[in-house]
Enzyme design. Structure first.
Site, PDB file in Angstrom:
ATOM      1  N   VAL A  85       0.837  -1.206   0.000  1.00  0.00           N
ATOM      2  CA  VAL A  85       0.000   0.000   0.000  1.00  0.00           C
ATOM      3  C   VAL A  85       0.866   1.249   0.000  1.00  0.00           C
ATOM      4  CG1 VAL A  85      -1.774   1.282   1.252  1.00  0.00           C
ATOM      5  CG2 VAL A  85      -1.898  -1.204   1.142  1.00  0.00           C
ATOM      6  N   CYS A  86       1.911   1.253   0.821  1.00  0.00           N
ATOM      7  CA  CYS A  86       2.812   2.407   0.889  1.00  0.00           C
ATOM      8  C   CYS A  86       3.448   2.688  -0.470  1.00  0.00           C
ATOM      9  CB  CYS A  86       3.902   2.167   1.919  1.00  0.00           C
ATOM     10  SG  CYS A  86       3.306   1.842   3.581  1.00  0.00           S
ATOM     11  N   THR A  87       3.802   1.626  -1.178  1.00  0.00           N
ATOM     12  CA  THR A  87       4.418   1.790  -2.492  1.00  0.00           C
ATOM     13  C   THR A  87       3.500   2.553  -3.435  1.00  0.00           C
ATOM     14  OG1 THR A  87       5.757  -0.205  -2.230  1.00  0.00           O
ATOM     15  CG2 THR A  87       5.304   0.503  -4.484  1.00  0.00           C
ATOM     16  N   LEU A 101       3.245   6.394  -2.239  1.00  0.00           N
ATOM     17  CA  LEU A 101       4.388   7.247  -2.550  1.00  0.00           C
ATOM     18  C   LEU A 101       4.440   7.580  -4.038  1.00  0.00           C
ATOM     19  CD1 LEU A 101       7.100   5.653  -0.247  1.00  0.00           C
ATOM     20  CD2 LEU A 101       5.969   7.841   0.060  1.00  0.00           C
TER      21      LEU A 101
END
Length: 214
Positions: free
Chosen positions: A44-46, A49
């Site tokens: 999810v973070c990928t 960002l």
């Protein structure tokens, strides 16, 4: 630590993917969208960002900078950036803070209650050029953020600063806004809103700002 709306965003120094960063000095006279990520090399973070990287121009138009935090090291961040670019087609073009000791995460209340000192939640702080927190959002680690909503909130905050208006439910830029109830003097109303307004109640008055004022 509990951070309150209109309170001063705590200053700090930290290593980042763009070198050592002293927060208030780095901010300058910009707005900042400061958001945390649970951990490097997570799916999810990928996507988040990469999404913020694509919004670089949209933030710049609003005199805003993006600042991310993840609890891993700068070295891990740089290795992760390679994967982000390879999988998402774009690399982060803003600093990612390294916070392995959770020092900044604790300062900004980004750690979930009762959880081990490990993953942060997905916090978002809207910080104005006077270093004051104007809004905040918190998502659980498993839920990706809606960055269209983050831009919408930023637009609403900046509109309120420029004009004596507030944004109603589901407002979008260019839509009707409401005049704040504290303005009742007819001369002031005429001066501030020459385009006119419609009043459903003395405290519920609608207007649409000219396009050059939004």
């Amino acid at each position: 630590m509990s951070l309150l709306i209109h309170g001063v965003a705590p200053d700090f120094t930290s290593d980042s993917t763009q070198g050592p960063l002293s927060f208030h000095a780095w901010q300058g006279h910009h707005w900042v969208i400061f958001f945390s990520h649970p951990k490097d090399f997570t799916p999810v973070c990928t996507t988040e960002l990469a999404t913020v990287a694509r919004l670089h121009g949209a933030f710049a138009e609003r005199n805003a900078k993006a600042l991310a935090l993840s609890v891993d090291s700068v070295e891990d961040h740089h290795r992760w950036i390679v994967d982000i670019e390879a999988t998402q087609g774009i690399a982060p073009n803003f600093p990612i803070l390294a916070d392995p000791e959770r020092r900044v995460a604790q300062l900004y209340g980004m750690l979930p209650a009762g959880a081990p000192d490990s993953f942060t939640v997905r916090s978002v702080y809207f910080i104005d050029p006077a270093h004051r927190i104007r809004a905040s959002l918190t998502y659980p680690a498993a839920t990706g953020r809606n960055f269209d909503e983050i831009l919408r909130v930023l637009d609403g905050l900046q509109l309120t600063d420029r004009h004596a208006v507030a944004t109603p439910a589901n407002w979008r830029p260019g839509g009707e806004v409401v005049i704040v109830p504290s303005i009742q003097d007819p001369d002031e109303l005429a001066r501030r809103f020459p385009q006119g307004f419609r009043a459903e109640r003395p405290w519920l008055r609608w207007t649409r700002l000219p396009s050059d004022q939004t």
